[in-house]
Design a protein around this motif. Structure first.
Motif, mmCIF file in Angstrom:
data_model
loop_
_atom_site.group_PDB
_atom_site.id
_atom_site.type_symbol
_atom_site.label_atom_id
_atom_site.label_comp_id
_atom_site.label_asym_id
_atom_site.label_seq_id
_atom_site.Cartn_x
_atom_site.Cartn_y
_atom_site.Cartn_z
ATOM 1 N N ARG A 76 10.451 -9.487 -6.489
ATOM 2 C CA ARG A 76 9.095 -8.573 -6.438
ATOM 3 C C ARG A 76 9.246 -7.553 -7.373
ATOM 4 N NH1 ARG A 76 8.441 -8.242 0.265
ATOM 5 N NH2 ARG A 76 8.727 -10.666 0.468
ATOM 6 N N GLN A 110 2.769 -0.592 6.158
ATOM 7 C CA GLN A 110 2.861 -0.942 4.991
ATOM 8 C C GLN A 110 3.892 -1.845 4.742
ATOM 9 O OE1 GLN A 110 1.300 1.387 2.423
ATOM 10 N NE2 GLN A 110 1.516 -0.331 0.725
ATOM 11 N N ARG A 128 1.270 -0.683 -12.056
ATOM 12 C CA ARG A 128 0.020 -0.577 -12.557
ATOM 13 C C ARG A 128 0.300 -0.571 -14.308
ATOM 14 N NH1 ARG A 128 -1.790 5.027 -9.446
ATOM 15 N NH2 ARG A 128 -2.254 3.800 -7.476
ATOM 16 N N ARG A 149 2.865 -5.350 6.288
ATOM 17 C CA ARG A 149 1.916 -5.867 5.259
ATOM 18 C C ARG A 149 2.288 -6.683 4.035
ATOM 19 N NH1 ARG A 149 -0.846 -4.313 0.968
ATOM 20 N NH2 ARG A 149 -0.106 -2.355 1.163
ATOM 21 N N THR A 150 3.384 -5.982 3.540
ATOM 22 C CA THR A 150 3.867 -6.287 2.373
ATOM 23 C C THR A 150 4.812 -7.550 2.524
ATOM 24 O OG1 THR A 150 4.078 -4.318 1.356
ATOM 25 C CG2 THR A 150 5.651 -5.931 0.607
ATOM 26 N N VAL A 166 5.221 2.009 -8.280
ATOM 27 C CA VAL A 166 3.611 1.614 -8.196
ATOM 28 C C VAL A 166 3.294 1.908 -9.596
ATOM 29 C CG1 VAL A 166 1.677 2.497 -7.407
ATOM 30 C CG2 VAL A 166 3.440 2.179 -5.866
ATOM 31 N N PRO A 202 -4.380 -10.376 -6.166
ATOM 32 C CA PRO A 202 -4.202 -9.257 -5.219
ATOM 33 C C PRO A 202 -2.842 -9.905 -4.368
ATOM 34 C CG PRO A 202 -6.263 -9.445 -5.053
ATOM 35 C CD PRO A 202 -5.930 -10.492 -6.338
ATOM 36 N N TRP A 203 -2.961 -11.170 -4.155
ATOM 37 C CA TRP A 203 -1.737 -11.727 -3.100
ATOM 38 C C TRP A 203 -0.463 -11.692 -3.784
ATOM 39 C CZ3 TRP A 203 -6.398 -14.256 -4.439
ATOM 40 C CH2 TRP A 203 -7.163 -14.533 -3.475
ATOM 41 N N SER A 226 3.011 -10.821 3.220
ATOM 42 C CA SER A 226 2.107 -11.536 2.093
ATOM 43 C C SER A 226 3.219 -11.834 0.844
ATOM 44 C CB SER A 226 1.262 -10.278 1.355
ATOM 45 O OG SER A 226 1.977 -9.172 0.862
ATOM 46 N N THR A 264 0.296 -8.922 -6.659
ATOM 47 C CA THR A 264 0.394 -7.804 -7.022
ATOM 48 C C THR A 264 0.600 -7.029 -5.982
ATOM 49 O OG1 THR A 264 -1.880 -7.127 -7.119
ATOM 50 C CG2 THR A 264 -0.787 -8.028 -9.033
ATOM 51 N N ARG A 265 0.199 -7.156 -4.669
ATOM 52 C CA ARG A 265 0.308 -6.208 -3.839
ATOM 53 C C ARG A 265 1.745 -6.287 -2.861
ATOM 54 N NH1 ARG A 265 -4.980 -7.715 -0.301
ATOM 55 N NH2 ARG A 265 -6.583 -6.282 -1.544
#
Length: 831
Positions: free
Chosen positions: A60, A2, A126, A5-6, A122, A107-108, A9, A110-111
């Motif tokens: 972020r 995780q 949302r 990936r974060t 999280v 998504p690029w 991106s 918000t993720r």
């Protein structure tokens, strides 16, 4: 996994953060400048919110979405508060904000927000994302509602026919078109009724003709235009081209019958190069005794009263045939200062008229400068007279020719009278050796005539220079920017109505007056309808000059530059298209950033509403000198007693530049003229040059919000604007040819018919359109191959069909596509 990936991106929010920071700095900086100037606080607050969003994005934080949701909501509320549900102003305020909000929800982005494994963050992500999504959906809903709303639209229905038309002094068959406005009354109305609202959508091209005369030749000024309204006499059409060719066509087929090419001299100091039309004289068209009371006395032989001229012109017969005695005549004014008479049958020169078929209009003229005086508009023709006005160069110098109006014997060409607004009492022909008043106000547009009353109605311009009036003499001041009624028999003034007092805005009277009879309070009144650049339609008694619809004098801004003055009041008609004064909320652009720049520009200019005087800092002139109405005038239906009008709204900037000598070019910059073309707006001899330019953004878009052009119907007996609709698209005026229906300016006149249909081709998109006169609905349109900046006409062919004739030649200073097209439309045969 995780975390990796974060991390990989994280580039998306940071790139977006950089973009938001740059936009935020621009909005904050420009917004603070606007606040200092006394304008809206929105932009600085929006800039601060963008910077805050950028900082949170860089870190972020999901709160970036929540802060941006608040910015978007505030923008939506502010936009609706300022502009209401008006699509284009709303779009300018919200487009960038909306697009950035949509990017924040990708998504690029918000993720990459929040820390992995932290449920609270999280949840915050949302919640923030949901808030921004809801606001964006709300913005879409408001935009959708605005898209189908038109707050500028006026709905109504004009009355049906309510008057019997009186006979005219000159007999014109109903299927013909003998003058620029069909008759000397200037109505632009045809009694033909074959084309109706029910069948107009079946119109198809019957024939096309190309003149071969394309603007843009060496020596042409920028404003070289194909503005002609052809005449239709018998089975023929007669027209002139920008370079002064005269052409006869078969009205049913468009086949060329003859062509006359005058040898126009070279080296002309032209500001405009055009020919709006020819004039036709047929003595057989006048019933016996119809105009006996207006017959001029003392008409002299052709050259007895003509002084030696200081400008030589070519012979009219050079390279052309001569005709000794023409029973009928076509009159053609030329760019080198002549009036030529032609035989309609053969195209030959009528050699018994004037000197070898022409009059040299430089006779008795002061300050001779080839091209500095000429007539761009058709002359007035009566039973006995041909009456000629002319244009002089605007804003070039204080040493220009005279704006004299002259009447010549229609058969011999002898000078009968001259009316010089600088010497208005001496209307007898000047003797040899004397000259008319230099620099006196001129009439460059089209005059109208009522032969039964014995009057010609002359729309007057200004004494140059336009934006400086300190040195105008009493007579010039009285007749500037006025409509003047002159007696046909003597040339003496019967009455004068001034539309602008001490004009400093180039609000000269640009339009042909329209003459018709109105029924007001149960009484029949001979009326004159005079459109103006500033948006007034004055409805006057054409016998006396007194207002039929009320005219009031209203206070206007004061404070001209040192040495000049302003009039304390200006006349306002009950029938007025004057737009509300511009405010910061009226500023527009493709985005909120060029809108912000326009707001700053507005605040830096002097602007106190209409008639704000020119200034050294720069003054906003709105409506600008392009005119709410220009030479295309309006069309009137004398049976319905209504007007079909085409108001346009564009703001201009007028900035005076002090002159320290009489030779330096202060305002030309990189646009210095070639050859003999004049140095426009330099005002040699005056204390100021003037910079004149449209009020636009850095992107070239008007700073004021659309619509910029309408069609509108008015009841001339009450002064009510009954319906008004935005007209035209941006298809041919935008970098991307999208047909957004924004309402665009028009230059060229409308025409109406007894069938209840009006036609117009002058919009800056390339279409001819038909409208229902009753309610203004657009009924039909046809794509043109070039700009249609001319006034259409209609006639009946030998085959019995009603034809619509349109000229598509473009306009140099408008930037519309040039061409040489003459196009005839008709209903299908047998329909």
């Amino acid at each position: 996994m995780q975390t990796s990936r974060t991390s990989s991106s994280g580039w998306a929010p940071r790139l977006l953060a950089i973009l938001l920071a740059l936009l935020g700095l621009a909005a904050l900086g420009g917004g603070l400048w606007l606040i200092v100037l006394g304008g809206s606080w929105y932009y600085s607050l929006a800039g601060a919110a963008m910077l805050g969003t950028a900082w949170l994005l860089w870190r972020r934080r999901p709160a970036a979405l929540l802060l941006y949701a608040l910015l978007t909501l505030a923008t939506l509320v502010w936009a609706v508060w300022e502009a209401g549900l008006d699509w284009w102003p709303l779009a300018a305020r919200g487009d960038v904000i909306f697009v950035l909000g949509a990017l924040l929800l990708t998504p690029w982005v918000t993720r990459a927000l929040g820390e992995p494994g932290e449920a609270r963050r999280v949840s915050a992500l949302r919640g923030s994302g949901l808030a921004l999504s809801v606001v964006l959906v709300l913005a879409l809903g408001v935009a959708g509602a605005a898209l189908f709303n038109d707050p500028h639209r006026i709905e109504g229905r004009l009355p049906e026919a309510r008057a019997t038309l009186p006979p005219e002094a000159r007999t014109i068959p109903e299927g013909e078109w003998h003058a620029y406005g069909r008759t000397g009354m200037g109505q632009r109305y045809s009694p033909l009724d074959q084309i109706t609202p029910q069948n107009v959508d079946r119109l198809e091209v019957a024939w096309q003709y190309r003149t071969g005369d394309i603007p843009g030749q060496p020596g042409d000024p920028v404003e070289t235009t194909f503005q002609v309204t052809p005449l239709k006499v018998g089975g023929r059409l007669y027209l002139c081209t920008p370079h002064q060719n005269v052409i006869a066509l078969d009205a049913d087929t468009g086949q060329e019958i003859w062509r006359y090419e005058p040898k126009i001299r070279d080296g002309l100091a032209l500001q405009h190069l055009t020919c709006r039309g020819l004039s036709y004289h047929d003595p057989a068209a006048y019933p016996a005794g119809a105009a006996a009371a207006t017959a001029p006395e003392g008409a002299r032989p052709a050259m007895e009263n003509t002084a030696a001229t200081s400008v030589s012109v070519p012979a009219a017969t050079e390279g052309a045939r001569g005709v000794d005695n023409c029973a009928r005549k076509l009159f053609m004014p030329t760019a080198d200062g002549r009036l030529i008479a032609l035989d309609p049958e053969t195209g030959g020169v009528c050699t018994s008229f004037g000197e070898g078929g022409q009059i040299n209009l430089w006779a008795n003229m002061p300050n001779p400068n080839p091209g500095g005086y000429y007539s761009t508009s058709p002359v007035v023709v009566t039973r006995n007279l041909v009456i000629v006005g002319g244009t002089v160069l605007d804003n070039v110098s204080t040493r220009e020719p005279s704006g004299v109006i002259r009447a010549f014997d229609v058969n011999s060409g002898g000078l009968v009278w001259n009316w010089d607004s600088g010497n208005p009492e001496q209307t007898e022909p000047l003797p040899a050796g004397q000259t008319y008043t230099p620099n006196s106000p001129n009439s460059w547009s089209i005059s109208s005539v009522d032969e039964a009353l014995g009057l010609v109605y002359v729309p007057m311009g200004n004494q140059p220079p336009d934006q400086w009036g300190a040195n105008r003499d009493e007579d010039s001041a009285r007749y500037s920017s006025a409509v003047v009624a002159l007696e046909l028999a003597t040339g003496r003034v019967r009455w004068v109505f001034q539309t602008v007092h001490h004009d400093l805005w180039d609000y000269d009277v640009p339009s042909q007056p329209s003459l018709l009879d109105l029924t007001v309070n149960g009484r029949r009144v001979p009326a004159l309808v005079q459109p103006t650049k500033q948006g007034e339609l004055y409805v006057l008694n054409r016998e006396t000059g007194e207002p039929v619809l009320p005219v009031t004098e209203q206070p206007v801004p004061q404070g001209a530059v040192e040495g000049d003055r302003t009039a304390p009041t200006q006349p306002v008609s009950r029938l007025s298209y004057d737009p509300p004064p511009l405010t910061g909320a009226d500023m527009w652009g493709a985005t909120l950033f060029d809108q912000l720049a326009c707001r700053i520009q507005l605040r830096r200019l002097r602007y106190e509403g209409r008639y704000t005087p020119p200034s050294l800092q720069g003054s906003l002139v709105y409506p600008g000198n392009f005119g709410v109405f220009n030479w295309g005038s309006v069309a009137v239906d004398p049976a319905r007693q209504v007007a079909f009008t085409t108001p346009a709204y564009l703001a201009f900037i007028s900035r005076l530049v002090p002159r320290h000598d009489d030779t330096t070019l202060y305002v030309q910059g990189s646009n210095r003229p070639d050859g003999s073309l004049p140095a426009l707006n330099e005002n040699f001899g005056a204390p100021y040059a003037v910079q004149l330019y449209p009020f636009t953004s850095a992107l070239g878009l008007p700073c004021q919000a659309p619509p910029w052009g309408y069609v509108a119907g008015a009841d001339l007996t009450t002064g009510e604007i009954v319906w008004k609709h935005r007209n035209g698209t941006t298809r041919d005026a935008a970098p991307v040819p999208l047909p957004f229906r924004m309402g665009v300016p028009n230059l060229g006149g409308p025409m109406v018919t007894a069938g209840g249909v009006a036609f117009l081709s002058g919009t800056i998109d390339y279409y001819v359109r038909a409208y229902d006169v009753t309610d203004g609905r657009q009924l039909w349109e046809s794509r043109l191959p070039a700009g249609g900046q001319a006034t259409p006409m209609t006639y009946r062919g030998r085959d019995g069909r009603q034809y619509l004739l349109v000229v598509a030649g473009g306009h140099g200073s408008l930037g519309t596509k040039t061409g040489d097209h003459v196009i005839a439309y008709a209903l299908p045969r047998g329909s």
